[in-house]
Design an enzyme around this catalytic site. Structure first.
Site, PDB file in Angstrom:
ATOM      1  CB  ALA A  22      -0.938   0.000   1.213  1.00 38.76           C
ATOM      2  CB  SER A 148       1.230 -10.290 -13.985  1.00 39.26           C
ATOM      3  OG  SER A 148       1.885  -9.692 -15.092  1.00 39.26           O
ATOM      4  CE1 TYR A 161       5.758  -9.570 -11.113  1.00 41.51           C
ATOM      5  CE2 TYR A 161       5.103 -10.071 -13.375  1.00 41.51           C
ATOM      6  CZ  TYR A 161       4.899  -9.383 -12.190  1.00 41.51           C
ATOM      7  OH  TYR A 161       3.827  -8.521 -12.069  1.00 41.51           O
ATOM      8  CB  ALA A 163       7.091 -19.175 -12.427  1.00 36.31           C
ATOM      9  CE  LYS A 165       2.715 -10.806  -9.700  1.00 33.50           C
ATOM     10  NZ  LYS A 165       2.000 -10.233  -8.551  1.00 33.50           N
ATOM     11  CB  ILE A 193      -0.123  -0.612 -14.378  1.00 33.97           C
ATOM     12  CG1 ILE A 193      -1.078  -1.767 -14.744  1.00 33.97           C
ATOM     13  CG2 ILE A 193      -0.820   0.487 -13.587  1.00 33.97           C
ATOM     14  CD1 ILE A 193      -2.173  -1.433 -15.736  1.00 33.97           C
ATOM     15  CD  GLU A 242     -14.067 -15.865 -13.993  1.00 35.34           C
ATOM     16  OE1 GLU A 242     -13.064 -15.407 -14.575  1.00 35.34           O
ATOM     17  OE2 GLU A 242     -14.623 -16.906 -14.368  1.00 35.34           O
ATOM     18  CB  THR A 243      -8.366 -14.098 -13.815  1.00 32.23           C
ATOM     19  OG1 THR A 243      -8.018 -15.214 -13.014  1.00 32.23           O
ATOM     20  CG2 THR A 243      -7.169 -13.187 -13.987  1.00 32.23           C
TER      21      THR A 243
HETATM   22  N1  NAD Z   1       2.671  -2.160 -12.687  1.00 31.42           N
HETATM   23  C1  NAD Z   1       2.321  -3.109 -13.539  1.00 31.42           C
HETATM   24  O1  NAD Z   1       2.371  -2.911 -14.758  1.00 31.42           O
HETATM   25  C2  NAD Z   1       1.860  -4.436 -13.058  1.00 31.42           C
HETATM   26  C3  NAD Z   1       1.505  -5.379 -14.030  1.00 31.42           C
HETATM   27  C4  NAD Z   1       1.078  -6.636 -13.621  1.00 31.42           C
HETATM   28  C5  NAD Z   1       1.007  -6.946 -12.280  1.00 31.42           C
HETATM   29  N2  NAD Z   1       1.358  -6.015 -11.350  1.00 31.42           N
HETATM   30  C6  NAD Z   1       1.288  -6.424  -9.946  1.00 31.42           C
HETATM   31  O2  NAD Z   1       0.583  -5.465  -9.184  1.00 31.42           O
HETATM   32  C7  NAD Z   1       1.113  -5.428  -7.853  1.00 31.42           C
HETATM   33  C8  NAD Z   1       1.437  -3.998  -7.478  1.00 31.42           C
HETATM   34  O3  NAD Z   1       2.419  -3.497  -8.389  1.00 31.42           O
HETATM   35  P1  NAD Z   1       2.771  -1.943  -8.534  1.00 31.42           P
HETATM   36  O4  NAD Z   1       2.909  -1.655  -9.971  1.00 31.42           O
HETATM   37  O5  NAD Z   1       1.864  -1.133  -7.684  1.00 31.42           O
HETATM   38  O6  NAD Z   1       4.258  -1.977  -7.915  1.00 31.42           O
HETATM   39  P2  NAD Z   1       5.019  -0.950  -6.969  1.00 31.42           P
HETATM   40  O7  NAD Z   1       6.445  -1.352  -7.064  1.00 31.42           O
HETATM   41  O8  NAD Z   1       4.622   0.453  -7.271  1.00 31.42           O
HETATM   42  O9  NAD Z   1       4.443  -1.318  -5.519  1.00 31.42           O
HETATM   43  C9  NAD Z   1       4.752  -2.529  -4.890  1.00 31.42           C
HETATM   44  C10 NAD Z   1       4.743  -2.278  -3.391  1.00 31.42           C
HETATM   45  O10 NAD Z   1       5.013  -3.542  -2.745  1.00 31.42           O
HETATM   46  C11 NAD Z   1       5.899  -3.312  -1.662  1.00 31.42           C
HETATM   47  N3  NAD Z   1       6.642  -4.531  -1.365  1.00 31.42           N
HETATM   48  C12 NAD Z   1       7.613  -5.121  -2.099  1.00 31.42           C
HETATM   49  N4  NAD Z   1       8.079  -6.207  -1.471  1.00 31.42           N
HETATM   50  C13 NAD Z   1       7.392  -6.316  -0.313  1.00 31.42           C
HETATM   51  C14 NAD Z   1       7.422  -7.228   0.766  1.00 31.42           C
HETATM   52  N5  NAD Z   1       8.277  -8.250   0.787  1.00 31.42           N
HETATM   53  N6  NAD Z   1       6.571  -7.053   1.801  1.00 31.42           N
HETATM   54  C15 NAD Z   1       5.694  -6.018   1.813  1.00 31.42           C
HETATM   55  N7  NAD Z   1       5.639  -5.094   0.814  1.00 31.42           N
HETATM   56  C16 NAD Z   1       6.472  -5.250  -0.229  1.00 31.42           C
HETATM   57  C17 NAD Z   1       6.821  -2.188  -2.169  1.00 31.42           C
HETATM   58  O11 NAD Z   1       7.486  -1.528  -1.089  1.00 31.42           O
HETATM   59  C18 NAD Z   1       5.842  -1.302  -2.916  1.00 31.42           C
HETATM   60  O12 NAD Z   1       5.279  -0.301  -2.088  1.00 31.42           O
HETATM   61  C19 NAD Z   1       2.317  -6.379  -7.844  1.00 31.42           C
HETATM   62  O13 NAD Z   1       1.924  -7.631  -7.329  1.00 31.42           O
HETATM   63  C20 NAD Z   1       2.655  -6.515  -9.310  1.00 31.42           C
HETATM   64  O14 NAD Z   1       3.322  -7.722  -9.605  1.00 31.42           O
HETATM   65  C21 NAD Z   1       1.780  -4.767 -11.702  1.00 31.42           C
END
Ligand code: NAD
Length: 253
Positions: A22, A148, A161, A163, A165, A193, A242-243
């Site tokens: 968050a 993802s 990564y 794997a 997801k 994103i 669902e996804t």
């Molecule tokens: N940004 C994209 O394009 C995208 C695409 C597909 C999936 N996702 C997924 O969405 C989720 C959020 O991604 P985002 O883009 O907001 O990334 P981000 O890097 O902006 O935020 C991730 C947050 O997770 C926290 N974090 C990392 N390791 C941690 C741990 N061990 N314990 C607790 N907190 C931890 C970080 O400090 C950070 O605040 C992730 O699971 C990511 O894999 C993002």
């Protein structure tokens, strides 16, 4: 037109959302959106500084925000986060698990330690936080896990990564079976994103990715937060296991 509150389709009044990751990105956008629609929010992140800034940015009364610095790859830390959240709010209604990492390396260059770190944070973390949350989720609640597009298509130089997801997708369907009919469980698969996570990717391949995206832009953290809020809301009352893919059409192009 009335005020936003009067016209709101979704209300989270009297509800409590625990959101991991968050501190920034999608997790922060989700916390802001759900808090703006009435939820109390429990913010969990490994980055204490980001958590403090997030709590400030959410801008609701302090009694509706609880910040817990915790590493989701630590089972005890997840357990104690849920204990703290339950002590403060009596339970939770929503678990939104956004914490994760996205390091780049081809399979040839992925060390055992790098592979293990990804499994620990992205996959074990999902298991630990869900296991800790399941008994504290109130009836009618919902879980949203972050998968993802990489889980569906694969991803060059991100096999570990992808794997994790892919595993999250099957984990979330299994959890949906275990928690039904009390709690719904769904996952969201974002495409590209614009957050800190994709800064390097967009820097390297941005033009190519935009050209393959029918909606002609990158997604925003708010785009994903809206989908997550929908899945938590009564609008999705019959949706579980669902996804939802949110990628501007990148998957079909
Ligand atoms: N940004 C994209 O394009 C995208 C695409 C597909 C999936 N996702 C997924 O969405 C989720 C959020 O991604 P985002 O883009 O907001 O990334 P981000 O890097 O902006 O935020 C991730 C947050 O997770 C926290 N974090 C990392 N390791 C941690 C741990 N061990 N314990 C607790 N907190 C931890 C970080 O400090 C950070 O605040 C992730 O699971 C990511 O894999 C993002």
């Amino acid at each position: 037109m009335g005020t936003a509150e009067e016209t709101a389709v979704i209300s989270f009044e009297q509800k409590v959302a625990l959101i991991t990751g968050a501190g920034t990105g999608i997790g922060l956008a989700t916390a802001k959106l759900m808090a703006a629609h009435g939820a109390s929010v429990v913010l969990v992140d490994i980055d204490g500084g980001a958590l403090a800034r997030a709590a400030e940015a959410i801008g609701v009364d302090a009694d509706r925000v609880l910040s817990i610095p915790a590493d989701v790859s630590d089972a005890e830390a997840c357990e104690s986060a849920l204990t703290l959240a339950t002590a403060r709010f009596g339970g939770i209604d929503f678990l939104v698990h956004c914490a994760g990492i996205y390091p780049e390396a081809t399979i040839a260059k992925t060390t055992d330690a790098a592979w293990q770190r990804l499994m620990n944070i992205n996959l074990n973390g999902t298991f630990y936080i869900c296991r800790a949350a399941q008994s504290r989720l109130r009836d009618g609640g919902a879980v949203v896990l972050l998968a993802s597009l990489a889980a569906h298509r694969g991803s060059y130089a991100h096999a570990a990564y992808a794997a994790t997801k892919g595993a999250i997708l099957s984990f979330s369907r299994s959890l949906a079976l275990e928690l039904a009919p009390r709690v719904r469980v769904n996952s969201v698969s974002p495409g590209i994103i614009e957050t800190a996570m994709t800064r390097d990717l967009i820097g390297q391949k941005g033009d190519q990715l935009l050209a393959s995206t029918p909606l002609g832009r990158y997604g925003t953290a708010d785009d994903i937060a809206g989908t997550i809020a929908f899945l938590c809301s009564p609008l999705a009352a019959f949706v579980t296991g669902e996804t939802l893919q949110v990628n501007g059409g990148l998957y079909i192009s």
